[in-house]
Design a protein around this motif. Structure first.
Motif, mmCIF file in Angstrom:
data_model
loop_
_atom_site.group_PDB
_atom_site.id
_atom_site.type_symbol
_atom_site.label_atom_id
_atom_site.label_comp_id
_atom_site.label_asym_id
_atom_site.label_seq_id
_atom_site.Cartn_x
_atom_site.Cartn_y
_atom_site.Cartn_z
ATOM 1 N N GLY A 183 0.820 -1.190 0.000
ATOM 2 C CA GLY A 183 0.000 0.000 0.000
ATOM 3 C C GLY A 183 0.858 1.246 0.000
ATOM 4 N N PRO A 184 0.263 2.396 -0.222
ATOM 5 C CA PRO A 184 1.016 3.658 -0.201
ATOM 6 C C PRO A 184 1.629 3.906 1.171
ATOM 7 N N GLN A 185 2.876 4.350 1.158
ATOM 8 C CA GLN A 185 3.560 4.672 2.412
ATOM 9 C C GLN A 185 4.001 6.120 2.386
ATOM 10 N N LEU A 186 3.733 6.808 3.477
ATOM 11 C CA LEU A 186 4.122 8.216 3.585
ATOM 12 C C LEU A 186 5.647 8.322 3.601
ATOM 13 N N ILE A 187 6.199 9.159 2.722
ATOM 14 C CA ILE A 187 7.654 9.329 2.681
ATOM 15 C C ILE A 187 8.096 10.714 3.121
ATOM 16 N N ILE A 188 7.268 11.712 2.872
ATOM 17 C CA ILE A 188 7.596 13.056 3.298
ATOM 18 C C ILE A 188 6.325 13.885 3.217
ATOM 19 N N ASP A 189 6.258 14.924 3.993
ATOM 20 C CA ASP A 189 5.092 15.798 3.943
ATOM 21 C C ASP A 189 5.526 17.231 4.210
ATOM 22 N N ILE A 190 4.648 18.152 3.895
ATOM 23 C CA ILE A 190 4.941 19.561 4.135
ATOM 24 C C ILE A 190 3.657 20.266 4.534
ATOM 25 N N ARG A 191 3.776 21.163 5.463
ATOM 26 C CA ARG A 191 2.623 21.935 5.901
ATOM 27 C C ARG A 191 2.658 23.315 5.276
ATOM 28 N N SER A 192 1.531 23.988 5.298
ATOM 29 C CA SER A 192 1.401 25.212 4.521
ATOM 30 C C SER A 192 2.206 26.381 5.070
ATOM 31 N N ASN A 193 2.764 26.232 6.260
ATOM 32 C CA ASN A 193 3.513 27.344 6.833
ATOM 33 C C ASN A 193 5.005 27.297 6.502
ATOM 34 N N VAL A 194 5.412 26.333 5.664
ATOM 35 C CA VAL A 194 6.809 26.263 5.241
ATOM 36 C C VAL A 194 6.878 26.122 3.739
ATOM 37 N N GLY A 195 8.035 26.495 3.175
ATOM 38 C CA GLY A 195 8.165 26.448 1.726
ATOM 39 C C GLY A 195 8.955 25.256 1.226
ATOM 40 N N GLU A 196 9.765 24.652 2.122
ATOM 41 C CA GLU A 196 10.598 23.544 1.690
ATOM 42 C C GLU A 196 10.915 22.662 2.881
ATOM 43 N N LYS A 197 11.022 21.375 2.591
ATOM 44 C CA LYS A 197 11.399 20.418 3.620
ATOM 45 C C LYS A 197 12.261 19.353 2.974
ATOM 46 N N LYS A 198 13.307 18.942 3.687
ATOM 47 C CA LYS A 198 14.237 17.981 3.117
ATOM 48 C C LYS A 198 14.482 16.842 4.086
ATOM 49 N N ASP A 199 14.605 15.636 3.528
ATOM 50 C CA ASP A 199 14.912 14.461 4.334
ATOM 51 C C ASP A 199 15.853 13.590 3.509
ATOM 52 N N GLN A 200 17.119 13.744 3.759
ATOM 53 C CA GLN A 200 18.169 13.015 3.039
ATOM 54 C C GLN A 200 18.051 13.306 1.546
ATOM 55 N N ARG A 201 17.763 12.316 0.724
ATOM 56 C CA ARG A 201 17.739 12.542 -0.728
ATOM 57 C C ARG A 201 16.396 13.054 -1.236
ATOM 58 N N ILE A 202 15.462 13.192 -0.346
ATOM 59 C CA ILE A 202 14.114 13.602 -0.754
ATOM 60 C C ILE A 202 13.813 15.002 -0.232
ATOM 61 N N ALA A 203 13.220 15.815 -1.082
ATOM 62 C CA ALA A 203 12.819 17.159 -0.669
ATOM 63 C C ALA A 203 11.467 17.474 -1.286
ATOM 64 N N VAL A 204 10.726 18.317 -0.606
ATOM 65 C CA VAL A 204 9.443 18.779 -1.135
ATOM 66 C C VAL A 204 9.413 20.296 -1.032
ATOM 67 N N THR A 205 8.916 20.938 -2.072
ATOM 68 C CA THR A 205 8.762 22.390 -2.078
ATOM 69 C C THR A 205 7.292 22.732 -2.245
ATOM 70 N N LEU A 206 6.903 23.857 -1.691
ATOM 71 C CA LEU A 206 5.510 24.298 -1.748
ATOM 72 C C LEU A 206 5.455 25.765 -2.128
ATOM 73 N N ASN A 207 4.650 26.072 -3.121
ATOM 74 C CA ASN A 207 4.400 27.454 -3.524
ATOM 75 C C ASN A 207 2.911 27.703 -3.336
ATOM 76 N N LYS A 208 2.568 28.325 -2.231
ATOM 77 C CA LYS A 208 1.153 28.523 -1.898
ATOM 78 C C LYS A 208 0.479 29.502 -2.845
ATOM 79 N N THR A 209 1.221 30.474 -3.314
ATOM 80 C CA THR A 209 0.637 31.477 -4.207
ATOM 81 C C THR A 209 0.194 30.814 -5.504
ATOM 82 N N ALA A 210 1.065 29.970 -6.037
ATOM 83 C CA ALA A 210 0.765 29.283 -7.291
ATOM 84 C C ALA A 210 -0.025 28.004 -7.066
#
Lengths: 111, 115
Positions: free
Chosen positions: A43-70
């Motif tokens: 089944g799907p496994q959570l690997i990383i997440d980001i909340r709306s109060n941050v723009g970027e989060k990194k965990d070793q080789r994985i990163a997520v970016t968020l652009n709330k405006t767009a």
């Protein structure tokens, strides 16, 4: 209603290169954006997440970016390895106690 | 800690037949969710239980689908009578009550094929 679009649907990269998967969402009130990895037979496994109060989060080789405006967020995998091959889903939490998922990206790492 | 389990892993039935899927959530998780993924499409929400009560069943496709969670432990999802368009992978997920609602743990899914 709530909508999450995900691109590309398939992605092949050479081992060691980077992979980027992008998602857009419709509801500006969304406040949480998880990424799931689904391996064959699991089944799907959570690997990383980001909340709306941050723009970027990194965990070793994985990163997520968020652009709330767009209203878009992206998953970045660097130095890809064969075990990164899987289907990846983005999702958005619209505050009504359920997740809305994207259509998935099948990532293949070429040795 | 055992994860979310689902049974069966695969089911092939004929149109018009009945199928019952089962989900056992992680022990102590009061929130239980059912999702479905039709080939190549998104994972779509079906419904959400809090203990034995249906909190949200807005994603249930029609009245051929019936979900139950008697006793607030395991849940069943019955499809009766099954139609071709019901084919897909049915996922169950669970989370703690009072925890972050979005920290859901998924089971391996049941692949349903209606022929």
């Amino acid at each position: 209603g709530e909508n999450v679009e995900q691109h590309p649907s398939t992605l092949s990269v050479q081992e060691g290169d980077s992979a980027v998967i992008k998602c857009t969402y419709s509801d500006s009130a969304s406040n949480y954006f998880p990424w799931y990895k689904q391996e064959l037979g699991k089944g799907p496994q959570l690997i990383i997440d980001i909340r709306s109060n941050v723009g970027e989060k990194k965990d070793q080789r994985i990163a997520v970016t968020l652009n709330k405006t767009a209203k878009h967020f992206s998953l970045h995998i660097t130095e890809t390895q064969p075990e990164d091959s899987a289907v990846y889903f983005c999702a958005a939490f619209f505050g009504n106690e359920k997740l809305t998922f994207g259509t998935g990206t099948r990532l293949t790492i070429i040795p | 800690e055992a994860g979310v389990t689902q049974f069966p892993s695969h089911s092939v039935i004929e149109k018009g037949q009945t199928v019952t899927l089962r989900c056992d959530p992680i022990s102590g998780h009061d929130n239980l969710y059912w999702y479905r993924r039709v080939m190549g499409k998104e994972i779509k929400f079906l419904l959400h239980f809090v203990k034995e009560s249906k909190q949200d069943e807005s994603g249930m496709p029609n009245n051929r689908f019936l979900a139950e969670r008697t006793g607030g432990t395991y849940s069943t999802l019955k499809v009766q009578p099954a139609e071709l368009e019901d084919s897909g992978v049915y996922f169950c997920a669970s989370s703690r009550l009072g925890g972050a609602l979005y920290e859901q743990y998924f089971g391996p899914g049941t692949r349903l094929t209606v022929t």
